[in-house]
Design a protein around this motif. Structure first.
Motif, PDB file in Angstrom:
ATOM      1  N   SER A  91       0.810  -1.220   0.000  1.00 40.23           N
ATOM      2  CA  SER A  91       0.000   0.000   0.000  1.00 40.23           C
ATOM      3  C   SER A  91       0.846   1.273   0.000  1.00 40.23           C
ATOM      4  O   SER A  91       0.335   2.362  -0.258  1.00 40.23           O
ATOM      5  CB  SER A  91      -0.860   0.025   1.268  1.00 40.23           C
ATOM      6  N   GLU A 109       8.099  -3.741  -5.535  1.00 40.22           N
ATOM      7  CA  GLU A 109       6.840  -4.486  -5.422  1.00 40.22           C
ATOM      8  C   GLU A 109       6.688  -5.383  -6.648  1.00 40.22           C
ATOM      9  O   GLU A 109       6.957  -4.954  -7.758  1.00 40.22           O
ATOM     10  CB  GLU A 109       5.660  -3.507  -5.317  1.00 40.22           C
ATOM     11  N   GLY A 137      11.890  -8.587  -5.376  1.00 37.05           N
ATOM     12  CA  GLY A 137      12.657  -8.200  -4.197  1.00 37.05           C
ATOM     13  C   GLY A 137      13.792  -9.147  -3.842  1.00 37.05           C
ATOM     14  O   GLY A 137      14.752  -8.741  -3.198  1.00 37.05           O
ATOM     15  N   LEU A 209       7.178 -13.783  -2.279  1.00 37.70           N
ATOM     16  CA  LEU A 209       6.984 -14.739  -3.373  1.00 37.70           C
ATOM     17  C   LEU A 209       8.129 -14.697  -4.369  1.00 37.70           C
ATOM     18  O   LEU A 209       8.734 -13.646  -4.598  1.00 37.70           O
ATOM     19  CB  LEU A 209       5.668 -14.436  -4.086  1.00 37.70           C
TER      20      LEU A 209
HETATM   21  N1  SAH Z   1       4.878  -2.603   3.251  1.00 34.38           N
HETATM   22  C1  SAH Z   1       3.547  -2.987   2.853  1.00 34.38           C
HETATM   23  C2  SAH Z   1       3.259  -4.418   3.255  1.00 34.38           C
HETATM   24  C3  SAH Z   1       2.601  -5.150   2.160  1.00 34.38           C
HETATM   25  S1  SAH Z   1       2.495  -6.906   2.366  1.00 34.38           S
HETATM   26  C4  SAH Z   1       2.506  -2.041   3.386  1.00 34.38           C
HETATM   27  O1  SAH Z   1       2.829  -1.261   4.314  1.00 34.38           O
HETATM   28  O2  SAH Z   1       1.388  -2.012   2.880  1.00 34.38           O
HETATM   29  C5  SAH Z   1       3.922  -7.490   1.506  1.00 34.38           C
HETATM   30  C6  SAH Z   1       4.099  -7.035   0.075  1.00 34.38           C
HETATM   31  O3  SAH Z   1       5.224  -7.723  -0.454  1.00 34.38           O
HETATM   32  C7  SAH Z   1       2.926  -7.343  -0.853  1.00 34.38           C
HETATM   33  O4  SAH Z   1       2.515  -6.159  -1.479  1.00 34.38           O
HETATM   34  C8  SAH Z   1       3.515  -8.336  -1.864  1.00 34.38           C
HETATM   35  O5  SAH Z   1       2.963  -8.219  -3.168  1.00 34.38           O
HETATM   36  C9  SAH Z   1       4.992  -7.961  -1.825  1.00 34.38           C
HETATM   37  N2  SAH Z   1       5.896  -9.020  -2.301  1.00 34.38           N
HETATM   38  C10 SAH Z   1       5.780 -10.368  -2.152  1.00 34.38           C
HETATM   39  N3  SAH Z   1       6.819 -10.997  -2.738  1.00 34.38           N
HETATM   40  C11 SAH Z   1       7.615 -10.015  -3.256  1.00 34.38           C
HETATM   41  C12 SAH Z   1       8.849 -10.025  -3.984  1.00 34.38           C
HETATM   42  N4  SAH Z   1       9.481 -11.160  -4.308  1.00 34.38           N
HETATM   43  N5  SAH Z   1       9.367  -8.840  -4.365  1.00 34.38           N
HETATM   44  C13 SAH Z   1       8.749  -7.666  -4.059  1.00 34.38           C
HETATM   45  N6  SAH Z   1       7.584  -7.596  -3.382  1.00 34.38           N
HETATM   46  C14 SAH Z   1       7.030  -8.751  -2.980  1.00 34.38           C
END
Ligand code: SAH
Length: 213
Positions: A91, A109, A137, A209
């Motif tokens: 978000s 993201e 990531g 992921l």
């Molecule tokens: N910091 C965010 C937390 C979101 S939940 C907030 O404050 O809203 C974790 C997030 O990590 C999700 O949006 C998900 O899509 C992302 N995510 C999952 N695997 C990822 C990856 N390999 N690389 C980047 N983002 C990833």
């Protein structure tokens, strides 16, 4: 939608709760009391913005619980001007908290839908990240390394090697490690090859992921 005295009042109560739960950094509490969490929520959940829980934000992801955001941010020990890499923009709420602490934030993201939405949202709310990247990531952002701080906001089954290598010497990474339940780990880079690790309790995050490709 705007920020009103009612929202500010609710935020004050939330900050009090988070403080009672053990967050003591004044800077972090100040940032939580400033960022309008309701403006980072999906429309169906706005009324719950100042309840200390995670909520859906689309693409099967969640905005983290405010206490967890405060806890990770406190462990990160952000200093003004720090170059911070965030994994999991979601978000943009955590991103905004880091910007409130005057960090230069790079955030990655992997969900296109969330990436697009948040890239529009943050500048509209006055939060300028250094860079918002659509990508994986696990790979970090080598072109901008080294980073003073790295924060991972999804549960990582392993500690990604690329992230360790992109941490500055003296830098620290906060990362929840584990499959179903994660251990919050702080990793401090002592030298080119030495890393110190500390554990800070159990949490439950959505999973970090692997790349879709
Ligand atoms: N910091 C965010 C937390 C979101 S939940 C907030 O404050 O809203 C974790 C997030 O990590 C999700 O949006 C998900 O899509 C992302 N995510 C999952 N695997 C990822 C990856 N390999 N690389 C980047 N983002 C990833």
């Amino acid at each position: 939608m705007i920020d009103t005295p009612k929202h500010q009042g609710l935020r004050k109560q939330l900050v009090k709760l988070i403080e009672e739960k053990g967050i003591s950094s004044k800077k972090v509490l100040q940032a939580i009391s400033t960022v309008p969490r309701h403006l980072f929520m999906d429309s169906g959940f706005v009324e719950f913005a100042y309840i200390d829980k995670p909520y859906p934000i689309g693409a099967e992801q969640t905005i983290s619980q405010p206490f967890t955001v405060a806890f990770q941010t406190e462990l990160l020990e952000v200093e003004e001007g720090d170059k911070v890499l965030e994994i999991g923009t979601g978000s943009g709420y955590q991103t905004a908290v880091l910007i409130e602490l005057k960090a230069k934030v790079y955030s990655i993201e992997r969900q296109q839908e969330l990436f697009k939405k948040t890239k529009l949202r943050l500048p509209k709310l006055g939060y300028q990240a250094k860079s918002l990247v659509f990508g994986d990531g696990y790979k970090g952002l080598s072109e901008h390394a080294p980073f003073d701080k790295i924060i991972v906001t999804a549960g990582a089954p392993i500690i990604p090697k690329a992230l360790l290598s992109q941490l500055a010497i003296g830098g620290r990474m906060v990362i929840p490690v584990g499959e179903e339940i994660q251990t919050m780990m702080v990793i401090i880079r002592k030298s080119e090859t030495e890393f110190e690790k500390h554990e800070h309790g159990s949490f439950r995050f959505v999973p970090l992921l692997k790349d879709k490709n």
